[in-house]
Write a protein that holds these residues in place. Structure first.
Motif, mmCIF file in Angstrom:
data_model
loop_
_atom_site.group_PDB
_atom_site.id
_atom_site.type_symbol
_atom_site.label_atom_id
_atom_site.label_comp_id
_atom_site.label_asym_id
_atom_site.label_seq_id
_atom_site.Cartn_x
_atom_site.Cartn_y
_atom_site.Cartn_z
ATOM 1 N N THR A 14 -8.192 10.947 -1.077
ATOM 2 C CA THR A 14 -9.472 10.354 -1.434
ATOM 3 C C THR A 14 -9.254 8.864 -1.669
ATOM 4 O OG1 THR A 14 -9.171 10.674 -3.811
ATOM 5 C CG2 THR A 14 -10.187 12.485 -2.580
ATOM 6 N N ASN A 15 -10.293 8.096 -1.514
ATOM 7 C CA ASN A 15 -10.166 6.659 -1.760
ATOM 8 C C ASN A 15 -9.753 6.389 -3.206
ATOM 9 O OD1 ASN A 15 -10.958 6.164 0.874
ATOM 10 N ND2 ASN A 15 -13.118 5.906 0.343
ATOM 11 N N GLU A 16 -10.255 7.229 -4.132
ATOM 12 C CA GLU A 16 -9.941 7.048 -5.546
ATOM 13 C C GLU A 16 -8.459 7.321 -5.818
ATOM 14 O OE1 GLU A 16 -12.359 8.941 -4.332
ATOM 15 O OE2 GLU A 16 -14.120 7.709 -4.814
ATOM 16 N N THR A 17 -7.934 8.405 -5.245
ATOM 17 C CA THR A 17 -6.526 8.741 -5.459
ATOM 18 C C THR A 17 -5.614 7.693 -4.842
ATOM 19 O OG1 THR A 17 -7.071 11.093 -5.435
ATOM 20 C CG2 THR A 17 -4.771 10.512 -5.138
ATOM 21 N N ALA A 18 -5.993 7.205 -3.673
ATOM 22 C CA ALA A 18 -5.190 6.179 -3.010
ATOM 23 C C ALA A 18 -5.072 4.937 -3.891
ATOM 24 C CB ALA A 18 -5.807 5.824 -1.666
ATOM 25 N N GLU A 19 -6.164 4.565 -4.539
ATOM 26 C CA GLU A 19 -6.128 3.396 -5.424
ATOM 27 C C GLU A 19 -5.281 3.680 -6.659
ATOM 28 O OE1 GLU A 19 -7.290 0.237 -4.995
ATOM 29 O OE2 GLU A 19 -7.556 0.990 -2.947
ATOM 30 N N GLU A 20 -5.370 4.921 -7.174
ATOM 31 C CA GLU A 20 -4.600 5.297 -8.370
ATOM 32 C C GLU A 20 -3.099 5.256 -8.088
ATOM 33 O OE1 GLU A 20 -4.148 9.121 -11.407
ATOM 34 O OE2 GLU A 20 -5.914 8.939 -10.128
ATOM 35 N N LEU A 21 -2.685 5.683 -6.880
ATOM 36 C CA LEU A 21 -1.264 5.675 -6.545
ATOM 37 C C LEU A 21 -0.684 4.260 -6.543
ATOM 38 C CD1 LEU A 21 -1.085 8.342 -3.678
ATOM 39 C CD2 LEU A 21 -0.152 8.535 -5.983
ATOM 40 N N LYS A 22 -1.525 3.266 -6.267
ATOM 41 C CA LYS A 22 -1.043 1.883 -6.254
ATOM 42 C C LYS A 22 -0.603 1.415 -7.635
ATOM 43 C CE LYS A 22 -3.866 0.398 -2.312
ATOM 44 N NZ LYS A 22 -4.957 -0.504 -1.855
ATOM 45 N N THR A 23 -1.040 2.116 -8.673
ATOM 46 C CA THR A 23 -0.668 1.721 -10.031
ATOM 47 C C THR A 23 0.664 2.320 -10.462
ATOM 48 O OG1 THR A 23 -1.800 3.595 -11.097
ATOM 49 C CG2 THR A 23 -3.114 1.625 -10.632
ATOM 50 N N THR A 24 1.225 3.254 -9.662
ATOM 51 C CA THR A 24 2.480 3.904 -10.046
ATOM 52 C C THR A 24 3.592 3.758 -9.022
ATOM 53 O OG1 THR A 24 1.775 6.015 -9.073
ATOM 54 C CG2 THR A 24 1.243 5.641 -11.391
ATOM 55 N N LEU A 25 3.234 3.591 -7.728
ATOM 56 C CA LEU A 25 4.242 3.607 -6.663
ATOM 57 C C LEU A 25 4.597 2.199 -6.181
ATOM 58 C CD1 LEU A 25 2.983 6.594 -4.487
ATOM 59 C CD2 LEU A 25 4.814 6.586 -6.181
ATOM 60 N N PRO A 26 5.832 2.038 -5.682
ATOM 61 C CA PRO A 26 6.236 0.745 -5.116
ATOM 62 C C PRO A 26 5.332 0.348 -3.954
ATOM 63 C CG PRO A 26 8.121 2.208 -5.377
ATOM 64 C CD PRO A 26 6.906 3.038 -5.617
ATOM 65 N N GLU A 27 5.324 -0.906 -3.650
ATOM 66 C CA GLU A 27 4.478 -1.414 -2.567
ATOM 67 C C GLU A 27 4.774 -0.685 -1.261
ATOM 68 O OE1 GLU A 27 3.414 -5.670 -0.325
ATOM 69 O OE2 GLU A 27 4.852 -5.602 -1.996
ATOM 70 N N GLY A 28 3.724 -0.254 -0.599
ATOM 71 C CA GLY A 28 3.859 0.448 0.677
ATOM 72 C C GLY A 28 3.807 1.949 0.551
ATOM 73 N N MET A 29 4.376 2.519 -0.508
ATOM 74 C CA MET A 29 4.406 3.977 -0.649
ATOM 75 C C MET A 29 3.032 4.563 -0.939
ATOM 76 S SD MET A 29 7.930 5.149 -2.494
ATOM 77 C CE MET A 29 9.538 4.757 -1.785
ATOM 78 N N ALA A 30 2.185 3.811 -1.616
ATOM 79 C CA ALA A 30 0.847 4.311 -1.908
ATOM 80 C C ALA A 30 0.015 4.402 -0.625
ATOM 81 C CB ALA A 30 0.153 3.415 -2.921
ATOM 82 N N GLU A 31 0.179 3.426 0.255
ATOM 83 C CA GLU A 31 -0.583 3.405 1.509
ATOM 84 C C GLU A 31 -0.016 4.394 2.527
ATOM 85 O OE1 GLU A 31 0.733 0.818 0.018
ATOM 86 O OE2 GLU A 31 -0.942 -0.443 -0.619
ATOM 87 N N ASN A 32 1.274 4.650 2.439
ATOM 88 C CA ASN A 32 1.933 5.550 3.384
ATOM 89 C C ASN A 32 2.193 6.895 2.718
ATOM 90 O OD1 ASN A 32 1.953 3.273 4.940
ATOM 91 N ND2 ASN A 32 4.136 2.875 4.727
ATOM 92 N N GLY A 33 1.896 7.959 3.434
ATOM 93 C CA GLY A 33 2.058 9.280 2.847
ATOM 94 C C GLY A 33 3.151 10.091 3.482
ATOM 95 N N TYR A 34 2.769 10.998 4.381
ATOM 96 C CA TYR A 34 3.712 11.931 4.973
ATOM 97 C C TYR A 34 3.898 11.613 6.449
ATOM 98 C CZ TYR A 34 3.140 14.471 0.650
ATOM 99 O OH TYR A 34 3.124 14.808 -0.685
ATOM 100 N N PRO A 35 5.103 11.220 6.871
ATOM 101 C CA PRO A 35 5.312 10.878 8.289
ATOM 102 C C PRO A 35 5.132 12.089 9.190
ATOM 103 C CG PRO A 35 7.406 10.950 7.107
ATOM 104 C CD PRO A 35 6.332 11.072 6.079
ATOM 105 N N MET A 36 4.671 11.835 10.411
ATOM 106 C CA MET A 36 4.487 12.911 11.394
ATOM 107 C C MET A 36 4.964 12.456 12.769
ATOM 108 S SD MET A 36 0.779 14.544 10.359
ATOM 109 C CE MET A 36 -0.133 13.034 10.587
ATOM 110 N N LYS A 37 4.284 11.434 13.307
ATOM 111 C CA LYS A 37 4.594 10.982 14.660
ATOM 112 C C LYS A 37 6.048 10.544 14.791
ATOM 113 C CE LYS A 37 2.912 7.705 18.171
ATOM 114 N NZ LYS A 37 4.133 6.875 18.304
#
Length: 582
Positions: free
Chosen positions: A441-464
């Motif tokens: 969700t957009n809300e959860t994505a913003e919340e993760l930015k307050t706890t995770l290092p830069e880049g990890m909040a925007e990036n989740g689970y690799p696939m390709k």
């Protein structure tokens, strides 16, 4: 004379080869016989993205896959059933679920309760816990069991052991969260596990239990909130032998089978088969298969936690191989490398913004040694690792202690260091990925930015990246974990293609890692079969393999991408037999 014989041999080879079409699994005329079933339609074979028009089945196996004209030669009027699915959707191999927890979840349902993702703390304390405690006492259970509360909801007002004691204090209470990485327990559960005395004396606190954390209150005593393997440690002191019998396990297996077949799964690898610290489910599955009542292939993994006696548990895992049968594969060992990144227990680098690095359960040397012993005894490693530091440690251990031919597997992988992709590919390390989690969700994505290092909040689970690097990647649901996410193959497929869950308000998460439709179907079928060492028998539509296939009500290869989640199996076939019809 020799030249004449040589010429005849060459002519025979040339004309014999002409009987086969490249990429076609058609049987030679000398092998042809009457089929039990012939199916027409648009058929995705999972053999190099091939599409064929028809296949024929005899004695539970494919004997032909190719064009419609070729299939007609296998039809004998009055003996062959002909099923024409042309224009109705897609025919495809049965799907695989590379890692989930149906066994433990359905067991808890049988004697405890499942908590809904949206249930609040208030409802938990005023309705769910009292009802579950009453059920346990009425049935004579020696523990009050539940599963499913949502950490993000509960963490703002986490229930305490004292609140649970006020509802039930005379028998242990154990309520696991929906990820099964945390639990809430009452005082007697902590007393029985030797964490504290009934008079309040603290015997273990904080990180005293390896691989876990005992949450401590302002009064200096445990709150009843346990993280990671502190929770499994306390659970091991419950009356597990009497909570769940073999007969109960068989009853649960029948319900699990019904669910799996209705969703299109004909292969499943369980992520924690010794949940009750015994082999109850192993016995149940073996008995069901011998009675010819098991209509999917079931893989078992024996869990080893870092607080356990390694040699003793490894012997139990080796001994469990005796339950192997045609459809029962007890060949995996499960470990937790770390916790989950979103809840702050994943093992990451750089560290979380508050300075901590997560919970790590094993040293690299320990995992290397376990892998070496397991592979030497014919067991495959199946390790949960989400943080990039945790993933890296497992890759190192597999390379230094494992055998590439054993297809040792890493589960989930939220973050991966770029060099580790190639190292996994080069050493035949397999991946089963939570691709259904590739949304936010957009809300959860913003919340993760307050706890995770830069880049990890925007990036989740690799696939390709797994596909790009030639790594065998299968899909999984991890049911009932993250129970707000889809559990069926086509709900997963849509997220893997769009990065969005259709029920959420969210933007595509990490679009660079989205996959194609064909890649998604490959991960759901033949790649799961490879993970389970059954690719020569199942996972694709090819002559000689068991006829496990689906009639899907929508062509998920061509329909609008936002409609894929609505696709359902009209019917599921296992070994040529229809075992589910909608």
């Amino acid at each position: 004379m020799k030249k004449l014989l040589l010429l005849i041999a060459v002519i025979s080879i040339v004309f014999g080869a002409a009987l086969f079409v490249p990429g076609n699994a058609q049987a030679a005329p000398s092998e042809k016989n009457t089929a039990d079933l012939v199916v027409y339609g648009k058929i995705f074979t999972s053999e190099g993205n091939q599409i064929v028009e028809a296949f024929a089945v005899k004695d539970g196996k494919y004997i032909y896959a190719g064009d419609k004209k070729g299939a007609e030669e296998f039809i004998e009027k009055g003996k062959t059933e002909v099923l024409d699915y042309s224009g109705k959707g897609l025919v495809m191999p049965g799907c695989g679920n590379g890692h989930a927890h149906y066994l433990s979840a359905f067991a808890v349902k049988s004697f405890g309760t499942m908590i809904a993702f949206e249930d609040t703390v208030e409802k938990f304390l005023t309705e769910i816990v009292p009802t579950t405690a009453k059920k346990a006492k009425e049935t004579g259970a020696k523990a009050v069991y539940g599963m499913g509360w949502e950490f993000q909801t509960f963490k703002k007002n986490m229930p305490t052991r004292q609140q649970l004691d006020a509802i039930c204090s005379d028998i242990p209470m154990y309520f696991a969260d929906e990820e099964n990485h945390k639990s809430l327990v009452n005082t007697i559960a902590l007393v029985n596990a030797g964490i504290m005395k009934a008079d309040g004396t603290v015997l273990k606190k904080g990180n005293d239990i390896r691989g876990g954390e005992i949450d401590m209150g302002a009064d200096g005593t445990p709150t009843g909130f346990l993280k990671e393997q502190a929770a499994t440690y306390v659970r091991s002191f419950l009356d597990n032998e009497n909570l769940f019998s073999v007969d109960m396990a068989k009853a649960s297996m029948e319900k699990i089978q019904e669910l799996l077949l209705s969703e299109g799964y004909t292969m499943y690898l369980d992520g924690y088969s010794s949940y009750f610290f015994n082999d109850t489910y192993y016995q149940a599955a073996n008995q069901m298969d011998k009675a010819d009542k098991l209509n999917f292939v079931l893989g078992f993994s024996y869990e080893i936690d870092s607080w356990m006696n390694l040699d003793e548990v490894l012997e139990k895992a080796i001994a469990a191989k005796k339950f192997a049968s045609m459809r029962v594969k007890p060949y995996w060992i499960k470990l937790f490398m770390d916790g989950t990144v979103e809840s702050g227990t994943g093992f990451i680098e750089p560290v979380y913004l508050d300075g901590h690095q997560g919970i790590v359960n094993w040293t690299e040397k320990e995992i290397t040694d376990i892998t070496r012993k397991a592979n030497a005894n014919g067991l495959i490693m199946h390790i949960h690792a989400l943080g990039n530091k945790g993933v890296n440690r497992v890759v190192n251990a597999y390379i230094n202690g494992g055998k590439p031919e054993m297809r040792n597997t890493i589960v989930h992988l939220r973050n991966v260091n770029e060099p580790d992709y190639k190292r996994m590919a080069d050493n035949n390390i397999y991946v089963t990925s939570g691709m259904l989690w590739h949304h936010n969700t957009n809300e959860t994505a913003e919340e993760l930015k307050t706890t995770l290092p830069e880049g990890m909040a925007e990036n989740g689970y690799p696939m390709k990246s797994f596909f790009d690097n030639g790594i065998n990647v299968s899909f999984h649901t991890d049911y009932p974990a993250l129970s707000n996410s889809p559990d069926d193959p086509f709900g997963i497929m849509e997220i893997a293609l769009t990065g969005v869950y259709h029920l959420e308000n969210g933007n595509p998460w990490w679009p660079e890692e989205l996959v194609t439709r064909e890649q998604a179907l490959t991960a759901l079928t033949i790649n799961c079969a490879k993970q389970m060492f059954i690719e020569d028998e199942r996972g694709s539509i090819k002559a000689g393999k068991y006829a496990d296939f689906l009639l899907v009500d929508k062509d998920v290869l061509t329909c609008p991408v936002t409609e894929i989640h609505s696709a359902k199996p009209e019917a599921t076939y296992f070994e040529g037999k229809r075992v589910f019809v909608r």
